[in-house]
Design an enzyme around this catalytic site. Sequence first.
Site: not given
Ligand SMILES: [Cu+2]
Length: 357
Positions: A350, A258, A60, A66, A345, A297, A69, A340
Site C-alpha cells: 500500500m 493472495s 500479492f 496473481g 499494509h 489506514h 482480475y 499507508c
Molecule cells: Cu493501511
Amino acid sequence: MQKKLGSMAAFIVWLALIANPACAAREYWIAADEVQWDYAPSFPLNVMNGKEFTAEQRVFVEQGIGRRYLKSVYREYTQGFRTLKQRGAEEQHLGILGPVIRATVGDEIVVHFKNNTRFPASIHPHGVRYTMANEGAPHSHTAGNEHQPDGVVAPGGEYTYRWGVPERAAPGPNDPSSIAWIYHSHVDESADTNAGLIGAIIITKKGFEKSDRTPADVDREFISLFAVFDENASLHLQTNLPACNGLCDPDNEDFQESNLKHGINGLVYGNNQGYSMRKGERVRWYILGMGTEVDLHSPHWHGATLLHNGNRLDVTEVLPAATKTLDMRPDVAGEWMYHCHVNDHINAGMMTNFIVQ
Ligand SMILES: [Cu+2]
C-alpha cells in the site's frame, strides 16, 4: 390579457431559471463496465526500489490468481453513451476510481447510469440530497414499497439519478473550500465495492467554484482511496478462479491472503504514477476509505506537511467510507514516498510516490 401576462411571467421565470448558473444541471454519463484490472503493471519489478519482487511481495502479485482480475468499474462516456471518455494526465492517478462528479451548492447532479456488467448494480451517493427513488440501494419490499423505484439497475439496464446539492452537502464552517464524498454500488454493498464500483463526488463551496466546479483557490487536486480490495469477496471471484495457478482453493488461507490487494486507487507497490505536482503549488488531497475491519489506514506523505481543518500533520487516518480533505504546499522537490503507515499494509504494497518538480 390577464392570461397573457401570466404566461409572460411564467416565461420570464423560466428564462431566469435556465440562465441562472446557481441552478445548473451537472450531467454525467457513467456506465458500470467489466474490465481486466492489473494491480501491478510493473511486474516483475517493484516500482518503489526498481528491484524484482521478493518472495513475500509475490504473495500479492503472483501467487494464486496473481495481479490481473476481472473487475467492475465506473467509466465516463460522452452524451448518450456514444464513446468512452479518455482520461487526461491529471486524472491518471485516479486508477480504478470512477469519474469525479463535481458540483456546487444549488446545482442538480444528473447521472445517467448504464449497467454493462453481468450483475445488478447502482450508484449510491454519500452526502448529497436524494429521494428514495434516487438512493441507489434496494428497499424493503415488505412495507408497501414494491412499486417504488430504488435505482437498482439490472444487467443491460439504464437509470437516471437526480441528486440535489443543498448547503448541508457542501463544506462546513471548518472545512476548506471543497470536500469529497464517496459514491459506490449498493446492491450487494460488500461484493460490489470489492469488485471495484467506487468513485468520488467533490462539492465546492458556493463562491469558490470555477465554471467546471473545481475550487478556485487550489492549483491541483488528488484523490486517494486507501482500501484492501478483497478479491475473495468480489462479485467476480468465480470468474477469476480459472486464472489461478497452483494454490486455488477458496477455503485455503494462503489463497485468501493472495487475494487481498492493499492498494492506493487499486494499484500496489508504486504503480500509481499520477501524483505529480510543482513546488509551491496549492495542492489539495482528498482521502477516501472503504472496506472492512482491516481497513484502518494512516496515509503518510514524506517530504511535506499538510493542513487538515486547521491542524498540521504528515500522517492522517481514514476508516471505511470516511473521507478527509487536506491541503499541502510542497516546498522540497523530489520523488517522495506516499504510503499507508500500518506495517502490515506497507509490506503488502500500500504505497507509491508523489513527485514534486
Ligand atoms: Cu493501511
